[in-house]
Design a protein around this motif. Structure first.
Motif, PDB file in Angstrom:
ATOM      1  N   LEU A 116       0.824  -1.213   0.000  1.00 60.21           N
ATOM      2  CA  LEU A 116       0.000   0.000   0.000  1.00 60.21           C
ATOM      3  C   LEU A 116       0.857   1.261   0.000  1.00 60.21           C
ATOM      4  N   LYS A 117       1.905   1.277   0.803  1.00 57.95           N
ATOM      5  CA  LYS A 117       2.767   2.465   0.840  1.00 57.95           C
ATOM      6  C   LYS A 117       3.506   2.647  -0.474  1.00 57.95           C
ATOM      7  N   PHE A 118       3.866   1.549  -1.145  1.00 61.18           N
ATOM      8  CA  PHE A 118       4.547   1.641  -2.435  1.00 61.18           C
ATOM      9  C   PHE A 118       3.613   2.151  -3.530  1.00 61.18           C
ATOM     10  N   ILE A 119       2.387   1.635  -3.541  1.00 55.56           N
ATOM     11  CA  ILE A 119       1.447   1.986  -4.600  1.00 55.56           C
ATOM     12  C   ILE A 119       0.865   3.381  -4.402  1.00 55.56           C
ATOM     13  N   LEU A 120       0.520   3.727  -3.174  1.00 55.10           N
ATOM     14  CA  LEU A 120      -0.131   5.014  -2.885  1.00 55.10           C
ATOM     15  C   LEU A 120       0.850   6.120  -2.514  1.00 55.10           C
ATOM     16  N   TRP A 121       2.148   5.838  -2.562  1.00 56.85           N
ATOM     17  CA  TRP A 121       3.184   6.846  -2.293  1.00 56.85           C
ATOM     18  C   TRP A 121       3.075   7.402  -0.860  1.00 56.85           C
ATOM     19  N   VAL A 122       3.127   6.535   0.106  1.00 54.54           N
ATOM     20  CA  VAL A 122       3.098   6.944   1.513  1.00 54.54           C
ATOM     21  C   VAL A 122       4.470   6.654   2.114  1.00 54.54           C
ATOM     22  N   PRO A 123       5.203   7.644   2.625  1.00 52.08           N
ATOM     23  CA  PRO A 123       6.521   7.397   3.221  1.00 52.08           C
ATOM     24  C   PRO A 123       6.440   6.464   4.415  1.00 52.08           C
ATOM     25  N   SER A 124       7.522   5.752   4.654  1.00 52.31           N
ATOM     26  CA  SER A 124       7.540   4.755   5.738  1.00 52.31           C
ATOM     27  C   SER A 124       7.365   5.389   7.109  1.00 52.31           C
ATOM     28  N   SER A 125       7.851   6.612   7.269  1.00 51.51           N
ATOM     29  CA  SER A 125       7.777   7.273   8.578  1.00 51.51           C
ATOM     30  C   SER A 125       6.522   8.124   8.748  1.00 51.51           C
ATOM     31  N   HIS A 126       5.587   8.071   7.816  1.00 49.07           N
ATOM     32  CA  HIS A 126       4.390   8.909   7.904  1.00 49.07           C
ATOM     33  C   HIS A 126       3.470   8.407   9.010  1.00 49.07           C
ATOM     34  N   TRP A 127       2.741   9.336   9.629  1.00 48.92           N
ATOM     35  CA  TRP A 127       1.891   8.985  10.757  1.00 48.92           C
ATOM     36  C   TRP A 127       0.775   8.020  10.379  1.00 48.92           C
ATOM     37  N   LEU A 166       0.957   5.345   8.425  1.00 47.95           N
ATOM     38  CA  LEU A 166       1.458   3.979   8.565  1.00 47.95           C
ATOM     39  C   LEU A 166       1.748   3.630  10.020  1.00 47.95           C
ATOM     40  N   ILE A 167       2.216   4.608  10.788  1.00 48.32           N
ATOM     41  CA  ILE A 167       2.506   4.350  12.201  1.00 48.32           C
ATOM     42  C   ILE A 167       1.220   4.016  12.954  1.00 48.32           C
ATOM     43  N   ILE A 168       0.148   4.771  12.679  1.00 50.40           N
ATOM     44  CA  ILE A 168      -1.144   4.489  13.321  1.00 50.40           C
ATOM     45  C   ILE A 168      -1.639   3.101  12.908  1.00 50.40           C
ATOM     46  N   ARG A 169      -1.458   2.744  11.638  1.00 50.13           N
ATOM     47  CA  ARG A 169      -1.914   1.438  11.166  1.00 50.13           C
ATOM     48  C   ARG A 169      -1.180   0.312  11.888  1.00 50.13           C
ATOM     49  N   VAL A 170       0.127   0.469  12.106  1.00 51.43           N
ATOM     50  CA  VAL A 170       0.902  -0.561  12.786  1.00 51.43           C
ATOM     51  C   VAL A 170       0.367  -0.804  14.198  1.00 51.43           C
ATOM     52  N   PHE A 171       0.138   0.269  14.948  1.00 56.49           N
ATOM     53  CA  PHE A 171      -0.352   0.112  16.314  1.00 56.49           C
ATOM     54  C   PHE A 171      -1.802  -0.385  16.329  1.00 56.49           C
ATOM     55  N   PHE A 172      -2.605   0.077  15.384  1.00 57.21           N
ATOM     56  CA  PHE A 172      -3.984  -0.395  15.299  1.00 57.21           C
ATOM     57  C   PHE A 172      -4.027  -1.895  15.035  1.00 57.21           C
ATOM     58  N   VAL A 173      -3.240  -2.352  14.064  1.00 59.32           N
ATOM     59  CA  VAL A 173      -3.207  -3.784  13.736  1.00 59.32           C
ATOM     60  C   VAL A 173      -2.710  -4.598  14.924  1.00 59.32           C
ATOM     61  N   ALA A 174      -1.712  -4.075  15.636  1.00 56.34           N
ATOM     62  CA  ALA A 174      -1.148  -4.804  16.771  1.00 56.34           C
ATOM     63  C   ALA A 174      -2.198  -5.045  17.857  1.00 56.34           C
TER      64      ALA A 174
END
Length: 423
Positions: free
Chosen positions: A311-322, A324-332
């Motif tokens: 998703l980050k590759f296709i939609l051009w979202v940087p790895s350090s963007h908030w 993706l960070i929110i998604r990581v904690f939400f999924v966890a």
């Protein structure tokens, strides 16, 4: 709390005794935290919305739209926290936390469905509208461009390549991710297997995602040992500290605590742990059903991880963007309750209803991959290397043959049991 099921048991020497899977509310929480206070929350929400409606400066149209969408999501999550039923599995730190988390999952799912009806350019522009920093091509980093360990000509450091990898954003995110996975799975052997499997998936998919290309020392020492291994070990220490039961997945010797007793903890620390511990005895090789359901769980975990990178590759979202960070904690956090509901569904022989959180988690992941497959058309044209095709064919044959052997073993056991019953 909502949906508390209690039973009573009458005894000759004593009055009715309350038996419940969850604690009596007045002993679990202070009464002020246990009461629903729906009228109080109604007045508070109305007051805050009224204040924002008549006092807030609405001269900036673009800001109004972004803040309006944010307010919509927050109001929906707040309403879910007040009105949704409890999960049935998790009540600490408070049931409202898990109800709001389910509301966040519903919001995320509806957003994904909206993106599913957009084309790739419009999807990127929507993200750029929410944050002007988005919607721009990403400079993909190739970690295998220079695999030298010693770089004496570099003015910054003679070990620049190692230093560059060590301070990469993926180091803490990988460690945090595997820390949560150990807390959820509670089986070091399975976590190590998933860790090595994901590294092999990176080798497999590096022909599509450039940042999956890594040097051998990066994959082995930084990823498997330092990040993944460190996160797994820290999660193991937390499990030991809180006296958590390990989940036995049927791999190796079953070393779980047989007594089910736990040491006393302070009330404040205990509030951050589940009230009761579920024993996840998957017995992966115990039957064909257990094998297939555990394999699906392994596949599902990797689908969740890989969707983040695609998703980050296709939609051009940087790895350090908030985002993706929110998604990581939400999924966890959402994986905690989803895994519990999945095991409950599987262990019942598919007789109980699949939990709402587990159902929603599957819908979210399936929708994410529909977005990935739709927006990646014509993007990944290079074929998979031939040697990887052979390896994955062998893995597929092993999984299928194992399932067939277990299926035959299950039939043999049933037939032998029938013969014994007849005799």
């Amino acid at each position: 709390m909502k949906e508390i099921g209690v039973q009573t048991q009458s005894e000759d020497s004593a009055g009715p005794r309350v038996l419940s899977k969850i604690p009596i509310p007045e002993f679990e929480f202070p009464q002020i935290l246990y009461s629903s206070h729906t009228v109080l929350w109604l007045l508070a929400a109305t007051g805050i919305l009224g204040y924002l409606t008549f006092v807030r400066d609405d001269s900036d149209s673009s800001l109004n739209q972004r803040q309006g969408l944010l307010g919509l999501l927050l109001v929906f999550i707040f309403t879910c926290g007040v009105q949704l039923p409890d999960s049935g599995f998790l009540f600490r730190p408070h049931p409202a936390f898990w109800r709001m988390l389910q509301g966040l999952a519903l919001c995320y799912f509806t957003i994904l469905v909206y993106f599913l009806f957009q084309n790739l350019d419009d999807s990127r522009q929507i993200l750029a509208f929410l944050d002007p920093k988005l919607g721009k091509p990403l400079p993909e980093k190739n970690y295998a461009a220079d695999c030298r360990i010693y770089t004496p000509e570099n003015p910054e450091s003679m070990f620049y390549n190692i230093k560059d990898c060590l301070f990469d954003v993926y180091i803490p995110t990988h460690a945090i991710g595997w820390f949560f996975k150990m807390i959820i799975i509670r089986d070091m052997k399975l976590c190590w297997f998933l860790s090595v499997l994901f590294e092999f998936l990176e080798i497999t998919l590096k022909f599509q995602l450039p940042n999956f290309a890594e040097c051998w020392w990066d994959s082995l020492f930084f990823d498997v040992i330092l990040c993944n291994g460190g996160g797994i070990y820290l999660g193991y220490l937390v499990c030991r500290y809180f006296q958590m039961k390990e989940f036995y997945w049927g791999i190796g010797e079953d070393k779980r605590n047989k007594t089910g007793r736990f040491s006393a903890l302070s009330r404040s620390a205990l509030q951050l742990t589940p009230h009761s511990w579920l024993t996840f005895n998957w017995e992966m090789f115990g039957s064909c059903k257990n094998f297939i359901t555990t394999i699906w769980y392994i596949i599902f975990v990797n689908l969740v991880d890989l969707s983040n990178f695609y998703l980050k590759f296709i939609l051009w979202v940087p790895s350090s963007h908030w985002v993706l960070i929110i998604r990581v904690f939400f999924v966890a956090f959402y994986a905690i309750v989803s895994t519990a509901e999945y095991f409950e569904y599987v262990s019942s022989g598919f007789k109980t209803r699949l939990g709402a959180n587990c159902w929603l988690a599957h819908m979210i992941v399936f929708t994410e991959w529909m977005i990935i497959l739709k927006h990646s058309q014509g993007m990944f044209l290079d074929p998979m290397p031939y040697w990887l095709q052979i390896v994955w064919t062998g893995i597929g044959c092993f999984v299928v043959s194992s399932a067939l052997c277990l299926f035959y073993s299950d039939i043999s056991k049933k037939n032998s049991n029938k013969i014994k019953s007849v005799q």
